[in-house]
Design a protein around this motif. Sequence first.
Motif, PDB file in Angstrom:
ATOM      1  N   PRO A  45     -29.322  17.308  -5.830  1.00 44.19           N
ATOM      2  CA  PRO A  45     -29.506  16.380  -5.172  1.00 44.19           C
ATOM      3  C   PRO A  45     -28.107  15.792  -4.641  1.00 44.19           C
ATOM      4  N   LEU A  46     -27.924  15.338  -3.348  1.00 50.51           N
ATOM      5  CA  LEU A  46     -26.718  15.039  -2.558  1.00 50.51           C
ATOM      6  C   LEU A  46     -25.579  15.810  -2.428  1.00 50.51           C
ATOM      7  N   VAL A  47     -25.304  16.520  -3.631  1.00 50.99           N
ATOM      8  CA  VAL A  47     -23.967  17.624  -3.545  1.00 50.99           C
ATOM      9  C   VAL A  47     -24.351  18.933  -3.064  1.00 50.99           C
ATOM     10  N   GLY A  48     -25.636  19.390  -3.187  1.00 51.51           N
ATOM     11  CA  GLY A  48     -26.129  20.626  -2.636  1.00 51.51           C
ATOM     12  C   GLY A  48     -25.486  21.771  -3.701  1.00 51.51           C
ATOM     13  N   ASN A  49     -24.968  22.884  -3.210  1.00 51.24           N
ATOM     14  CA  ASN A  49     -24.676  23.885  -3.828  1.00 51.24           C
ATOM     15  C   ASN A  49     -23.171  24.047  -4.025  1.00 51.24           C
ATOM     16  N   LEU A  77     -23.872  22.238   1.352  1.00 51.74           N
ATOM     17  CA  LEU A  77     -22.652  21.981   0.981  1.00 51.74           C
ATOM     18  C   LEU A  77     -22.390  20.439   1.053  1.00 51.74           C
ATOM     19  N   GLY A  78     -22.617  19.446   0.321  1.00 60.42           N
ATOM     20  CA  GLY A  78     -22.633  18.172   0.509  1.00 60.42           C
ATOM     21  C   GLY A  78     -23.602  17.722   1.439  1.00 60.42           C
ATOM     22  N   ARG A  79     -23.343  17.243   2.570  1.00 60.96           N
ATOM     23  CA  ARG A  79     -24.179  16.971   3.576  1.00 60.96           C
ATOM     24  C   ARG A  79     -24.632  17.796   4.524  1.00 60.96           C
ATOM     25  N   ASP A  80     -23.775  18.975   4.444  1.00 60.07           N
ATOM     26  CA  ASP A  80     -23.851  19.821   5.726  1.00 60.07           C
ATOM     27  C   ASP A  80     -24.565  21.293   5.192  1.00 60.07           C
TER      28      ASP A  80
END
Length: 438
Positions: A45-49, A77-80
């Motif tokens: 969650p929030l930070v992704g991969n 990657l984060g919010r992207d």
Amino acid sequence: MVLTAILEIVDLKGVLIFVVAFLLVADFLKNRNPSNYPPSPFSLPLVGNIFHMDSKEPHIYLTKLGHAYNNIFSLRLGRDKVVILTGYKMVKEALVTQAENFVDRPYSPLQARAYSGNAGLFFSNGQMWKKQRRFALSTLRNFGLGKKTMERAICEESSFLLDEMDRQKGAAFDPTILFNNAVSNIICQMVFGQRFEYTDHCFKLMLKYISKCIQLEGSIWGQKPHDPTDGFDEQNLVACALDLFLAGTETTSTSLSWSLIYLITNPEIQEKVQEEIDRVIGQLREPSIADRANMPYTDAVIHEILRLGDIVPLNGLRVAEKDTTLGECFIPKGTAVLPILHSVLFDENEWETPNKFNPEHFLDKEGKFVRREAFMPFSAGKRVCLGEQLARMEFFLFFVSLFRKFCFSAGDGEKLNLDGVIGVTRTPHPFKIHAMAR
């Protein structure tokens, strides 16, 4: 008092639990993927991969993931979010078959800071990009691209390069700086109308900053009437000139460095190249680009250097102009897409020995040169490197000049490192070689 304190602690924990739960739910709802969106490995969650990425060899990590996800998958990657494409067929589908839909670049904070908006040749989009690319190609041709004048300029610069190597008297030296000087001088002659001595302080400082720009990018993933949106102004001229230097210096000089490493590591191939050079050109005249048609083995070696050298392993991001599908996956309008060139140049379905230096990849049974569709070191489609023709001419003439005059070797007992350092480009680790006049 004790009861009040306990209630305050309970209330604080409750608030914290509520906030965390709210953030998790909001994050999930905001980042839900549409139906049939490219699959993704487990993300936090929030930070992704972000923490899953291999920062040292991202091209290899992403290619391996492509094998597991049928050559198309997504990462957060984060919010992207970005959709990753691997393998020749999938990359060709996006860059060639659907070229119009994947011609633009997505927004980049780095681009916004370095270029002040929609500017330059690499990051610009829409009308600005079309006008500037067309103008750049036309200007390059006017300055001699594809003509004898440019060929003579490269051969002249080759002589300066060979003289500098000759001054080493067979001692070990690092050729990287010399290659940067020689290749950059070709761009200098086109942009500034002059070349610079290799000892020129301003010239060396400019090359130093160009190399630094490449590292920084890689560390974070005449008056005429015109429309202002076309970009024909001084600020955009500077941005376009910067792009020409970044793309026209680093890649070709790096390819020349890899050529020494691969041919020193494979001395029998170096000997065969020199035998063909002696037979076709000899020592009594300068090499010409017209000689390439009569030198299939040398041409094959050069192509294999560009393939295995993997100079730009990750390519540049693209963005979908409209809803589409790739493979069997849905790609919504505005989705950022990253085609991995490394995965094409090392595609096991396209190359007989993808991880081995093998010029036979570009030769038929009769020893004639063969073009391969999966050969994409300059990318493909509408954003294919606009300096490809110049780079090919430079590389051939510099390469032939070098191996016509010198035999290259490593020091006694030394083994050159075949691994690369990843930034925007894949460069060799620092190395030294010996150049002995033939």
